[in-house]
Write an enzyme that holds these catalytic residues in place. Structure first.
Site, short mmCIF file in Angstrom:
data_model
loop_
_atom_site.label_atom_id
_atom_site.label_comp_id
_atom_site.label_asym_id
_atom_site.label_seq_id
_atom_site.Cartn_x
_atom_site.Cartn_y
_atom_site.Cartn_z
N THR A 1 0.82 -1.20 0.00
CA THR A 1 0.00 0.00 0.00
C THR A 1 0.86 1.26 0.00
OG1 THR A 1 -1.44 1.30 1.47
CG2 THR A 1 -0.11 -0.37 2.52
N ASP A 2 0.28 2.36 -0.47
CA ASP A 2 1.01 3.64 -0.39
C ASP A 2 1.10 4.14 1.05
OD1 ASP A 2 -1.66 4.38 0.00
OD2 ASP A 2 -1.67 5.95 -1.53
N GLU A 3 0.31 3.55 1.97
CA GLU A 3 0.29 4.07 3.34
C GLU A 3 1.62 3.87 4.06
OE1 GLU A 3 -3.38 3.43 5.45
OE2 GLU A 3 -4.47 3.11 3.59
N TYR B 1 -1.56 -0.47 11.00
CA TYR B 1 -1.73 -1.15 9.70
C TYR B 1 -0.54 -0.85 8.79
CZ TYR B 1 -3.22 -1.63 4.81
OH TYR B 1 -3.26 -1.93 3.47
N LYS C 1 2.42 -3.33 7.25
CA LYS C 1 2.67 -3.51 5.82
C LYS C 1 4.11 -3.10 5.47
CE LYS C 1 0.17 -4.62 2.95
NZ LYS C 1 -0.24 -5.97 2.43
P1 NAD Z 1 -9.60 -7.36 2.36
O1 NAD Z 1 -9.58 -7.07 3.83
O2 NAD Z 1 -10.84 -7.07 1.58
O3 NAD Z 1 -9.26 -8.90 2.11
C1 NAD Z 1 -8.25 -9.55 2.78
C2 NAD Z 1 -8.42 -11.05 2.53
O4 NAD Z 1 -7.36 -11.74 3.23
C3 NAD Z 1 -9.73 -11.62 3.06
O5 NAD Z 1 -10.30 -12.48 2.10
C4 NAD Z 1 -9.32 -12.40 4.30
O6 NAD Z 1 -10.15 -13.51 4.58
C5 NAD Z 1 -7.90 -12.84 3.95
N1 NAD Z 1 -7.08 -13.08 5.14
C6 NAD Z 1 -6.93 -12.25 6.20
N2 NAD Z 1 -6.14 -12.83 7.12
C7 NAD Z 1 -5.76 -14.03 6.62
C8 NAD Z 1 -4.93 -15.08 7.10
N3 NAD Z 1 -4.34 -14.99 8.30
N4 NAD Z 1 -4.74 -16.17 6.33
C9 NAD Z 1 -5.34 -16.25 5.11
N5 NAD Z 1 -6.16 -15.30 4.61
C10 NAD Z 1 -6.36 -14.19 5.36
O7 NAD Z 1 -8.34 -6.58 1.76
P2 NAD Z 1 -8.17 -5.83 0.37
O8 NAD Z 1 -8.68 -4.46 0.51
O9 NAD Z 1 -8.67 -6.70 -0.71
O10 NAD Z 1 -6.59 -5.74 0.33
C11 NAD Z 1 -5.81 -6.79 -0.26
C12 NAD Z 1 -4.35 -6.42 -0.19
O11 NAD Z 1 -4.12 -5.20 -0.90
C13 NAD Z 1 -3.83 -6.18 1.22
O12 NAD Z 1 -2.54 -6.73 1.30
C14 NAD Z 1 -3.80 -4.68 1.36
O13 NAD Z 1 -2.79 -4.27 2.28
C15 NAD Z 1 -3.48 -4.25 -0.06
N6 NAD Z 1 -3.97 -2.93 -0.46
C16 NAD Z 1 -5.27 -2.60 -0.29
C17 NAD Z 1 -5.74 -1.35 -0.73
C18 NAD Z 1 -7.19 -0.95 -0.59
O14 NAD Z 1 -7.54 0.19 -0.90
N7 NAD Z 1 -8.09 -1.85 -0.19
C19 NAD Z 1 -4.85 -0.45 -1.31
C20 NAD Z 1 -3.51 -0.84 -1.46
C21 NAD Z 1 -3.09 -2.08 -1.05
P1 TYD Z 2 -10.59 4.17 4.54
O1 TYD Z 2 -11.59 3.78 3.49
O2 TYD Z 2 -10.67 3.53 5.88
O3 TYD Z 2 -9.15 3.98 3.89
P2 TYD Z 2 -7.69 4.44 4.44
O4 TYD Z 2 -7.79 4.83 5.84
O5 TYD Z 2 -6.91 3.19 4.25
O6 TYD Z 2 -7.28 5.56 3.53
O7 TYD Z 2 -10.70 5.74 4.75
C1 TYD Z 2 -10.56 6.65 3.65
C2 TYD Z 2 -10.63 8.05 4.22
O8 TYD Z 2 -11.95 8.26 4.75
C3 TYD Z 2 -9.68 8.29 5.39
O9 TYD Z 2 -9.21 9.62 5.34
C4 TYD Z 2 -10.57 8.09 6.62
C5 TYD Z 2 -11.92 8.59 6.14
N1 TYD Z 2 -13.10 7.94 6.78
C6 TYD Z 2 -14.11 8.72 7.34
O10 TYD Z 2 -14.05 9.98 7.32
N2 TYD Z 2 -15.17 8.09 7.93
C7 TYD Z 2 -15.26 6.73 8.00
O11 TYD Z 2 -16.26 6.21 8.58
C8 TYD Z 2 -14.23 5.94 7.40
C9 TYD Z 2 -14.30 4.44 7.44
C10 TYD Z 2 -13.18 6.58 6.80
#
Ligand code: NAD
Ligand code: TYD
Length: 348
Positions: A131-133, A156, A160
């Protein structure tokens, strides 16, 4: 036939990646390993569950013996690692769960890959999705590049960042062929409704308050999830070993502006009066350690691999809203049970 392990394939991004690989590469056997936590949902991929080249394995990446045993059994050629605890707010209340899954889980996958590949790394690849975070927060200006120093602020992002460092270290120390991508905020179908966009869509449907943290001036760079899946496909096949690529939407929005746009679109879709949904906006206590701004410079992946987002934010948001409105049963199923308890605790 190549055997590819995709972890976290029942989650949001993973389900789009699994579908893309299963339907596009009939010459690959795809193994989707997922523990099915609250965020994992096999309904996300039920359309491909009967494909011949698809296999589901239920299991925990934190369990080293189990991970070693499946690597021994299947002898994977490649790993695309997405499984993670992914929600910042949950990491604030339970940081250790993030260390276990995101750090120890990644270590187990690295060790198992190293074990079965035994220094013969030809045509092998470990792809770590990050992630970019990990870069921490930007001020009003500037962009994250691949050279930006890591500076994570939440449990988090710290977990990562730690896993990214271990992947890199296995590349340097043992020669493990890896690639890492650091992507901005994704949105789209199948997004669990604890994250901003799906949570607010669900709350607007149900006429519930829209809890905006702090002053709502926080900025994120949004990318449609299917465009992320395309980038993952490209990097897996054409990225260079031992390299990192940033992936982003070229699409920055302050939360409050995004929420107002979403409200306008939802009013139209639901046949409500313009302004009705905006009335649900409620400013609530800020998230501790809230990063002000994320924005990605995706020049490297654009120049080297020719990737860029294919849909505008307007189009992606329309598709997303339409998906949630036509999948209300999916929404009802995932918002029942454990999620309800989380919601009460987080927003009470
Ligand atoms: P998500 O939370 O929707 O899905 C995570 C999946 O991992 C779920 O299916 C869960 O059951 C599985 N999982 C969790 N713990 C596990 C374990 N111990 N063993 C096996 N499986 C397990 O997450 P997402 O949003 O789809 O993110 C996927 C990846 O992409 C992550 O690594 C996250 O850090 C990265 N990412 C997400 C975003 C975003 O905006 N969602 C952006 C950048 C990177
Ligand atoms: P989120 O979707 O949790 O992603 P991330 O924290 O990984 O960027 O949140 C996106 C943005 O929205 C973040 O600045 C937090 C804000 N946010 C709210 O203002 N209210 C909410 O209930 C949630 C879940 C997020």
């Amino acid at each position: 036939m190549k055997k590819i392990l995709i972890t976290g394939g029942a989650g949001f991004i993973g389900s789009h990646v699994v579908r893309r690989f299963v339907t596009k590469y009939s010459n690959y056997k795809i193994y989707n390993l997922d523990m099915l936590t609250y965020a994992g949902n096999l309904e996300n991929i039920k359309d491909i569950e009967n494909f011949e080249n698809y296999n589901f394995i239920k299991g925990d990446i934190v369990d080293a013996d189990f991970i070693n045993s499946i690597f021994q059994e299947y002898q994977f050629d490649g790993v695309i690692h997405l499984a993670a605890e992914s929600h910042v707010d949950r990491s604030i209340t339970d940081p250790l769960a993030f260390v276990k899954t995101n750090v120890i889980g990644t270590m187990n996958l690295l060790n198992a890959s190293k074990m079965i590949w035994k220094d013969d790394y030809s045509n092998k690849r470990f792809y770590h999705i990050s992630t970019d975070e990990v870069y921490g927060t930007l001020g009003e200006t500037g962009l994250f590049t691949e050279k930006t120093a890591y500076d994570p602020n939440s449990p988090y992002s710290a977990s990562k960042a730690s896993s990214d460092h271990f992947v890199r270290a296995y590349g340097e120390t043992y020669g493990l062929p890896y690639v890492i991508t650091n992507c901005s905020n994704n949105y789209g179908p199948n997004h669990f409704p604890e994250k901003l966009i799906p949570l607010f869509i669900n709350n607007i449907i149900n006429n519930k308050p829209l809890p905006v943290y702090g002053d709502g001036k926080y900025t994120r760079d949004w990318l449609f999830v299917k465009d992320h899946a395309v980038a993952i496909d490209l990097v897996f096949h054409e990225g260079k070993n031992h390299e990192t690529y940033n992936i982003g939407g070229f699409n920055e929005w302050q939360n409050i502006d995004l929420v107002k746009l979403l409200c306008k679109k939802m009013d139209v879709k639901l046949g409500r009066q313009q302004g009705d949904s905006e009335k649900l906006i409620t400013y609530v206590k800020d998230r501790p350690g809230h990063d002000l701004r994320y924005a990605i410079d995706a020049t490297k992946i654009n120049k080297e691999l020719g990737w860029k987002p294919s849909v505008t934010f307007e189009e992606g948001l329309e598709q997303t809203i339409d998906w949630y409105l036509s999948n209300e049963e999916w929404l009802r199923n995932v918002t029942s049970g454990e999620y309800q308890k989380y919601y009460e605790k987080q927003y009470s």
